[in-house]
Design a protein around this motif. Sequence first.
Motif, PDB file in Angstrom:
ATOM      1  N   ALA A 182       0.862  -1.186   0.000  1.00 39.39           N
ATOM      2  CA  ALA A 182       0.000   0.000   0.000  1.00 39.39           C
ATOM      3  C   ALA A 182       0.894   1.229   0.000  1.00 39.39           C
ATOM      4  CB  ALA A 182      -0.892  -0.006   1.237  1.00 39.39           C
ATOM      5  N   GLU A 183       0.667   2.120  -0.954  1.00 39.24           N
ATOM      6  CA  GLU A 183       1.600   3.241  -1.124  1.00 39.24           C
ATOM      7  C   GLU A 183       0.878   4.589  -1.176  1.00 39.24           C
ATOM      8  OE1 GLU A 183       4.606   2.898  -0.762  1.00 39.24           O
ATOM      9  OE2 GLU A 183       5.362   1.031  -1.640  1.00 39.24           O
ATOM     10  N   ALA A 184       1.573   5.638  -0.723  1.00 36.69           N
ATOM     11  CA  ALA A 184       1.042   6.999  -0.854  1.00 36.69           C
ATOM     12  C   ALA A 184       1.134   7.455  -2.308  1.00 36.69           C
ATOM     13  CB  ALA A 184       1.823   7.949   0.042  1.00 36.69           C
ATOM     14  N   SER A 185       2.105   6.938  -3.051  1.00 34.33           N
ATOM     15  CA  SER A 185       2.235   7.262  -4.468  1.00 34.33           C
ATOM     16  C   SER A 185       2.714   6.033  -5.234  1.00 34.33           C
ATOM     17  CB  SER A 185       3.222   8.413  -4.682  1.00 34.33           C
ATOM     18  OG  SER A 185       3.563   8.483  -6.060  1.00 34.33           O
ATOM     19  N   VAL A 186       1.812   5.474  -6.024  1.00 34.53           N
ATOM     20  CA  VAL A 186       2.211   4.332  -6.849  1.00 34.53           C
ATOM     21  C   VAL A 186       3.299   4.765  -7.834  1.00 34.53           C
ATOM     22  CG1 VAL A 186       1.421   2.677  -8.596  1.00 34.53           C
ATOM     23  CG2 VAL A 186      -0.010   3.156  -6.604  1.00 34.53           C
ATOM     24  N   GLU A 187       3.159   5.985  -8.356  1.00 35.98           N
ATOM     25  CA  GLU A 187       4.130   6.475  -9.345  1.00 35.98           C
ATOM     26  C   GLU A 187       5.556   6.453  -8.791  1.00 35.98           C
ATOM     27  OE1 GLU A 187       3.879   7.561 -12.528  1.00 35.98           O
ATOM     28  OE2 GLU A 187       1.793   6.877 -12.541  1.00 35.98           O
ATOM     29  N   VAL A 188       5.703   6.989  -7.588  1.00 37.27           N
ATOM     30  CA  VAL A 188       7.043   7.120  -7.005  1.00 37.27           C
ATOM     31  C   VAL A 188       7.627   5.745  -6.678  1.00 37.27           C
ATOM     32  CG1 VAL A 188       8.306   7.986  -4.982  1.00 37.27           C
ATOM     33  CG2 VAL A 188       6.654   9.471  -6.148  1.00 37.27           C
ATOM     34  N   SER A 189       6.815   4.893  -6.064  1.00 40.06           N
ATOM     35  CA  SER A 189       7.318   3.556  -5.718  1.00 40.06           C
ATOM     36  C   SER A 189       7.591   2.729  -6.971  1.00 40.06           C
ATOM     37  CB  SER A 189       6.323   2.839  -4.797  1.00 40.06           C
ATOM     38  OG  SER A 189       6.315   3.477  -3.536  1.00 40.06           O
ATOM     39  N   ALA A 190       6.719   2.884  -7.975  1.00 28.83           N
ATOM     40  CA  ALA A 190       6.900   2.131  -9.220  1.00 28.83           C
ATOM     41  C   ALA A 190       8.177   2.563  -9.935  1.00 28.83           C
ATOM     42  CB  ALA A 190       5.692   2.323 -10.130  1.00 28.83           C
ATOM     43  N   ALA A 191       8.455   3.863  -9.912  1.00 31.16           N
ATOM     44  CA  ALA A 191       9.677   4.349 -10.558  1.00 31.16           C
ATOM     45  C   ALA A 191      10.901   3.707  -9.913  1.00 31.16           C
ATOM     46  CB  ALA A 191       9.754   5.875 -10.444  1.00 31.16           C
ATOM     47  N   PHE A 192      10.859   3.573  -8.581  1.00 27.45           N
ATOM     48  CA  PHE A 192      11.980   2.947  -7.878  1.00 27.45           C
ATOM     49  C   PHE A 192      12.097   1.464  -8.226  1.00 27.45           C
ATOM     50  CE2 PHE A 192      13.707   0.528  -4.345  1.00 27.45           C
ATOM     51  CZ  PHE A 192      14.936   1.140  -4.186  1.00 27.45           C
ATOM     52  N   LEU A 193      10.953   0.765  -8.220  1.00 24.62           N
ATOM     53  CA  LEU A 193      10.977  -0.660  -8.559  1.00 24.62           C
ATOM     54  C   LEU A 193      11.564  -0.862  -9.956  1.00 24.62           C
ATOM     55  CD1 LEU A 193       7.469  -1.865  -7.270  1.00 24.62           C
ATOM     56  CD2 LEU A 193       9.696  -2.525  -6.340  1.00 24.62           C
ATOM     57  N   PHE A 199      12.217  -4.008 -12.150  1.00 19.93           N
ATOM     58  CA  PHE A 199      10.859  -4.517 -12.343  1.00 19.93           C
ATOM     59  C   PHE A 199      10.261  -3.920 -13.609  1.00 19.93           C
ATOM     60  CE2 PHE A 199      11.405  -5.689  -8.022  1.00 19.93           C
ATOM     61  CZ  PHE A 199      10.384  -6.556  -7.656  1.00 19.93           C
ATOM     62  N   ARG A 200       9.231  -4.598 -14.150  1.00 18.45           N
ATOM     63  CA  ARG A 200       8.475  -4.002 -15.247  1.00 18.45           C
ATOM     64  C   ARG A 200       6.992  -4.087 -14.920  1.00 18.45           C
ATOM     65  NH1 ARG A 200       6.991  -8.082 -19.126  1.00 18.45           N
ATOM     66  NH2 ARG A 200       7.484 -10.101 -18.204  1.00 18.45           N
ATOM     67  N   TYR A 201       6.218  -3.240 -15.578  1.00 17.88           N
ATOM     68  CA  TYR A 201       4.786  -3.145 -15.312  1.00 17.88           C
ATOM     69  C   TYR A 201       4.037  -4.223 -16.071  1.00 17.88           C
ATOM     70  CZ  TYR A 201       0.227  -0.914 -14.653  1.00 17.88           C
ATOM     71  OH  TYR A 201      -1.057  -0.641 -14.309  1.00 17.88           O
ATOM     72  N   LEU A 202       3.176  -4.964 -15.377  1.00 15.32           N
ATOM     73  CA  LEU A 202       2.419  -6.017 -16.058  1.00 15.32           C
ATOM     74  C   LEU A 202       0.975  -5.628 -16.327  1.00 15.32           C
ATOM     75  CD1 LEU A 202       3.499  -9.426 -14.484  1.00 15.32           C
ATOM     76  CD2 LEU A 202       4.329  -8.316 -16.546  1.00 15.32           C
ATOM     77  N   SER A 212       6.663  -6.896 -12.062  1.00 10.13           N
ATOM     78  CA  SER A 212       7.368  -8.179 -11.958  1.00 10.13           C
ATOM     79  C   SER A 212       8.831  -8.056 -12.345  1.00 10.13           C
ATOM     80  CB  SER A 212       6.715  -9.233 -12.854  1.00 10.13           C
ATOM     81  OG  SER A 212       7.226  -9.128 -14.175  1.00 10.13           O
ATOM     82  N   VAL A 213       9.592  -9.007 -11.861  1.00  9.47           N
ATOM     83  CA  VAL A 213      10.932  -9.258 -12.386  1.00  9.47           C
ATOM     84  C   VAL A 213      10.854 -10.563 -13.165  1.00  9.47           C
ATOM     85  CG1 VAL A 213      12.252  -8.006 -10.658  1.00  9.47           C
ATOM     86  CG2 VAL A 213      11.544 -10.351 -10.184  1.00  9.47           C
ATOM     87  N   GLY A 214      11.907 -10.888 -13.889  1.00 11.45           N
ATOM     88  CA  GLY A 214      11.924 -12.141 -14.654  1.00 11.45           C
ATOM     89  C   GLY A 214      10.692 -12.254 -15.528  1.00 11.45           C
TER      90      GLY A 214
END
Length: 337
Positions: A182-193, A199-202, A212-214
């Motif tokens: 659960a995140e305050a900003s999906v954008e910010v956490s996703a950028a880090f992942l 990671f890439r967006y599925l 996901s990775v792999g």
Amino acid sequence: MRFPVNQGRMRKPSPAEPDQMKTTPGLHHITAISGPAQENLDFYAGVLGMRLVKKSVNQDDPGTYHLFYADAEGHPGTDLTFFPWAQMAPARDGFGLSTEVSLAVPPGSLVFWSKRLQRYGVAVGAAETRFGEHVLPLVDPHGMRVALVESASSLGRPFTPWEGSPVPPEQQIRGLESARMAEASVEVSAAFLQDGMGFRYLGEENGWHRYSVGEGRSGQYVDVRDMSGARRGAWGTGSIHHLAWRVDDDGHQAEVRQSVTAAGAHPTQVIDRFWFKSVYFKEPGGVLFELATDGPGFAVDEDPAHFSETLVLPSWLEQERAAIEAVVPKLTMPHAA
Ligand code: ZN
């Protein structure tokens, strides 16, 4: 199952592109905070049928157990661990926390699991479908959200059934499937992942964004949700403490450590946990991550045939063994049902 990449959420190119980056192959272990140790053992070994592969103490708080549940051999990626802090207040829901652990079970086994959990009076939610897979959500005795996922891709993972389990091998939990954040900003956490960890967006479903990775198989993804309308969550009993990601060895760990530093994280130095080496950092939303080496593994200090029969202590605590054993509660292995 594969999901289309949503171009709209692709990150712009960064110095370390995921295909050049040596990323993590997936989850290594997940650590959580529970209530009383015996109740935790009764549930995870006695009801869910996982093997207690290591009985140790929290290295930063040696009066508290650290209990490790996994498959029979303790393969990386099968391991769910707990600090039973019985006196701690319950967790506070909110952003900045991982909010659910999902465990992989074989396709077709949820009928078995549903009956079994009801027989033990477990708080089971309504069955769901998530990204095409059947899921049974439940709440453990200390309030932690757990989901059993009928995961076809889990069947290809390294897994050794536990012959001492009360659950037949065909239905046993095959490992960690995933976790929710659960995140305050999906954008910010996703950028880090994406930029820091490869990671890439599925895709998205019901507000959950999957990264996901792999290949995005069992144990290789997380689901992230915007919870900016909530308050910041806080650790307590029933909360997930950290998500640990696999690295092959010391060199790989150093490489990923450098990559997350470049993406803005502040990782610790390498800490020797004896069964693996660890580095810790928070992703920008506040969820604690770890990079843990695959080796040397749980057999480094115990014969696998006798995992967890004795309390294992780090060498610097051996001289305090008598005092520690007097403080931690006595545990009784649950009987096979
Ligand atoms: Zn850990």
